[in-house]
Design a protein around this motif. Structure first.
Motif, PDB file in Angstrom:
ATOM      1  N   ASN A   1       3.082  -8.432  -7.936  1.00 28.45           N
ATOM      2  CA  ASN A   1       3.279  -9.518  -6.863  1.00 28.45           C
ATOM      3  C   ASN A   1       2.262  -9.242  -5.447  1.00 28.45           C
ATOM      4  N   VAL A   2       2.361  -7.737  -5.171  1.00 28.81           N
ATOM      5  CA  VAL A   2       1.515  -7.200  -4.041  1.00 28.81           C
ATOM      6  C   VAL A   2       0.252  -7.249  -4.369  1.00 28.81           C
ATOM      7  N   LEU A   3      -0.267  -7.014  -5.640  1.00 30.85           N
ATOM      8  CA  LEU A   3      -1.653  -7.008  -5.735  1.00 30.85           C
ATOM      9  C   LEU A   3      -2.179  -8.433  -5.567  1.00 30.85           C
ATOM     10  N   MET A   4      -1.504  -9.313  -6.358  1.00 30.95           N
ATOM     11  CA  MET A   4      -1.938 -10.687  -6.180  1.00 30.95           C
ATOM     12  C   MET A   4      -1.914 -11.542  -4.790  1.00 30.95           C
ATOM     13  N   TRP A   5      -0.914 -10.923  -4.290  1.00 26.60           N
ATOM     14  CA  TRP A   5      -0.947 -11.352  -2.843  1.00 26.60           C
ATOM     15  C   TRP A   5      -2.183 -10.925  -1.952  1.00 26.60           C
ATOM     16  N   MET A   6      -2.634  -9.467  -2.282  1.00 25.55           N
ATOM     17  CA  MET A   6      -3.754  -8.736  -1.591  1.00 25.55           C
ATOM     18  C   MET A   6      -5.209  -9.559  -2.027  1.00 25.55           C
ATOM     19  N   LEU A   7      -5.220 -10.093  -3.242  1.00 23.52           N
ATOM     20  CA  LEU A   7      -6.334 -10.711  -3.802  1.00 23.52           C
ATOM     21  C   LEU A   7      -6.473 -12.112  -3.314  1.00 23.52           C
ATOM     22  N   SER A   8      -5.167 -12.668  -3.137  1.00 20.88           N
ATOM     23  CA  SER A   8      -5.266 -14.045  -2.595  1.00 20.88           C
ATOM     24  C   SER A   8      -5.868 -14.266  -1.308  1.00 20.88           C
TER      25      SER A   8
ATOM     26  N   ILE B   1     -12.177  -7.137   4.763  1.00 21.80           N
ATOM     27  CA  ILE B   1     -12.504  -8.166   4.030  1.00 21.80           C
ATOM     28  C   ILE B   1     -12.273  -7.766   2.428  1.00 21.80           C
ATOM     29  N   ASN B   2     -13.300  -6.713   2.396  1.00 34.05           N
ATOM     30  CA  ASN B   2     -13.435  -6.260   0.802  1.00 34.05           C
ATOM     31  C   ASN B   2     -12.436  -5.333   0.435  1.00 34.05           C
ATOM     32  N   LEU B   3     -11.291  -4.797   1.215  1.00 35.89           N
ATOM     33  CA  LEU B   3     -10.329  -3.903   0.823  1.00 35.89           C
ATOM     34  C   LEU B   3      -9.396  -4.474  -0.531  1.00 35.89           C
ATOM     35  N   PRO B   4      -9.077  -5.874  -0.503  1.00 38.74           N
ATOM     36  CA  PRO B   4      -8.328  -6.110  -1.712  1.00 38.74           C
ATOM     37  C   PRO B   4      -8.983  -5.855  -2.956  1.00 38.74           C
ATOM     38  N   ILE B   5     -10.531  -6.201  -3.023  1.00 38.39           N
ATOM     39  CA  ILE B   5     -11.193  -6.067  -4.238  1.00 38.39           C
ATOM     40  C   ILE B   5     -11.243  -4.428  -4.625  1.00 38.39           C
ATOM     41  N   ILE B   6     -11.396  -3.666  -3.563  1.00 33.42           N
ATOM     42  CA  ILE B   6     -11.457  -2.107  -3.594  1.00 33.42           C
ATOM     43  C   ILE B   6     -10.105  -1.504  -4.441  1.00 33.42           C
ATOM     44  N   ILE B   7      -9.168  -2.190  -3.639  1.00 34.66           N
ATOM     45  CA  ILE B   7      -7.851  -1.541  -4.098  1.00 34.66           C
ATOM     46  C   ILE B   7      -7.552  -2.146  -5.747  1.00 34.66           C
ATOM     47  N   TRP B   8      -7.750  -3.134  -5.931  1.00 29.52           N
ATOM     48  CA  TRP B   8      -7.559  -4.123  -7.327  1.00 29.52           C
ATOM     49  C   TRP B   8      -8.470  -3.270  -8.361  1.00 29.52           C
ATOM     50  N   MET B   9      -9.730  -2.979  -7.894  1.00 27.74           N
ATOM     51  CA  MET B   9     -10.416  -2.233  -8.978  1.00 27.74           C
ATOM     52  C   MET B   9      -9.989  -1.040  -9.365  1.00 27.74           C
ATOM     53  N   LEU B  10      -9.801  -0.044  -8.197  1.00 26.71           N
ATOM     54  CA  LEU B  10      -9.318   1.111  -8.470  1.00 26.71           C
ATOM     55  C   LEU B  10      -7.885   1.285  -8.873  1.00 26.71           C
ATOM     56  N   TYR B  11      -6.929   0.244  -8.628  1.00 29.40           N
ATOM     57  CA  TYR B  11      -5.840   0.391  -9.402  1.00 29.40           C
ATOM     58  C   TYR B  11      -6.156   0.158 -10.931  1.00 29.40           C
ATOM     59  N   THR B  12      -6.816  -0.706 -11.338  1.00 37.41           N
ATOM     60  CA  THR B  12      -7.075  -0.945 -12.683  1.00 37.41           C
ATOM     61  C   THR B  12      -7.849   0.229 -13.504  1.00 37.41           C
TER      62      THR B  12
ATOM     63  N   LEU C   1     -11.383   5.226   1.682  1.00 33.25           N
ATOM     64  CA  LEU C   1     -10.166   6.430   2.429  1.00 33.25           C
ATOM     65  C   LEU C   1      -8.766   5.521   2.321  1.00 33.25           C
ATOM     66  N   VAL C   2      -8.736   4.306   2.326  1.00 29.02           N
ATOM     67  CA  VAL C   2      -7.563   3.579   2.443  1.00 29.02           C
ATOM     68  C   VAL C   2      -7.060   3.059   1.038  1.00 29.02           C
ATOM     69  N   ALA C   3      -8.175   2.767   0.272  1.00 27.81           N
ATOM     70  CA  ALA C   3      -7.708   2.211  -1.041  1.00 27.81           C
ATOM     71  C   ALA C   3      -7.459   3.283  -2.183  1.00 27.81           C
ATOM     72  N   VAL C   4      -7.972   4.519  -2.225  1.00 24.71           N
ATOM     73  CA  VAL C   4      -7.627   5.375  -3.082  1.00 24.71           C
ATOM     74  C   VAL C   4      -6.170   5.912  -3.022  1.00 24.71           C
TER      75      VAL C   4
END
Length: 277
Positions: free
Chosen positions: A108-115, A151-162, A89-92
């Motif tokens: 840069n934002v994506l890399m910061w989130m993943l970091s 905790i898993n939100l950065p991975i969800i956003i990164w994958m959906l962004y891709t 619901l947040v990541a989409v």
């Protein structure tokens, strides 16, 4: 033109892949074997355990009598599925904005989130524990759903962004020209086109949440304890009960192994979405 590969090379690659696959699967196989042995048999030499002793369901009966497996199982399902869908619901919308709204610092934002995933969890345990204590979220499903989602939100956003980046922006522009609102664009145009990617994201994050041990062991005690807590309860000061621990581990990992087996085609399809033009 495809490069020709000799039969010798194919055989070597197959042998290497088979060996690596067996080495990765061996711990699961060994747990499955020990789960059907008595405690006396479980501490014997490996070959003697495999060929020189019988098989029994004693450990499974003991585990079920001592612990309520289905309670822990239901907690794991609620926590893993709930945190994943709350994250969606947040990541989409977040991934949509990063993929289709031009911005200078998106990468840069994506890399910061993943970091943030590289941060040792113990570094933030004390403040999160204190907040959970003050808000009454300790040993609750709601608390675990929230913390695992974050905790898993950065991975969800990164994958959906891709996945979203592989969808032509012209399709969304056409939907806007036809009068689609932002909500309709995301729900009825973007989301259906990214179903393989979303499905693989859901499956992967359910697995990550299901296997999470650090937070579940530190933020739960009994009421909301998932299967990771269920396994940990078989490590005691008196020592490890190998057969019972293996039985508990097999009961905990079996559901996620079965789900992964039946959804592997969808998972691979989603993880390779956009890889071939």
């Amino acid at each position: 033109m495809a490069r020709a590969v000799s039969n010798k090379t194919k055989a070597l690659n197959t042998a290497i892949a088979g060996t690596l696959g067996f080495l990765m699967f061996f711990p699961i196989l060994w747990i499955a074997i020990l789960a059907f042995k008595t405690e006396e048999d479980a501490i014997r030499a490996p070959l003697e355990v495999l060929f020189g002793s019988g098989w029994t369901f004693e450990s499974f009966a003991t585990v079920q009598a001592r612990s309520d497996y289905f309670k822990h199982f239901s907690n794991s399902v609620i926590i893993s599925v709930g945190s994943t869908f709350l994250g969606l619901l947040v990541a989409v919308p977040a991934a949509w904005a990063m993929a289709f709204v031009p911005a200078k610092h998106t990468k840069n934002v994506l890399m910061w989130m993943l970091s943030t995933k590289m941060l040792p969890p113990v570094g933030v345990l004390v403040p999160i524990y204190l907040m959970f204590r003050d808000f009454g979220l300790l040993d609750t499903r709601v608390g675990l759903v929230v913390v695992l989602m974050l905790i898993n939100l950065p991975i969800i956003i990164w994958m959906l962004y891709t996945y979203f980046k592989e969808i032509p922006g012209e399709i969304l522009e056409a939907a806007r020209m036809d009068g689609a609102s932002l909500r309709e664009e995301v729900i009825y145009v973007l989301t259906p086109m990214a179903v393989p990617g979303i499905a693989s994201t859901v499956l992967l994050n359910i697995i990550l949440a299901w296997n999470e041990a650090f937070w579940t062991l530190n933020l739960t005690a009994a009421k909301a304890a998932p299967l990771t807590q269920f396994i940990a309860s078989y490590s005691s000061p008196e020592g490890l009960f190998y057969a019972k621990l293996s039985a508990a581990s097999l009961m905990a990992i079996a559901p996620i192994l079965i789900m992964g087996w039946f959804s592997q085609k969808q998972l691979v399809r989603g993880l390779t979405f956009g890889a071939v033009k």
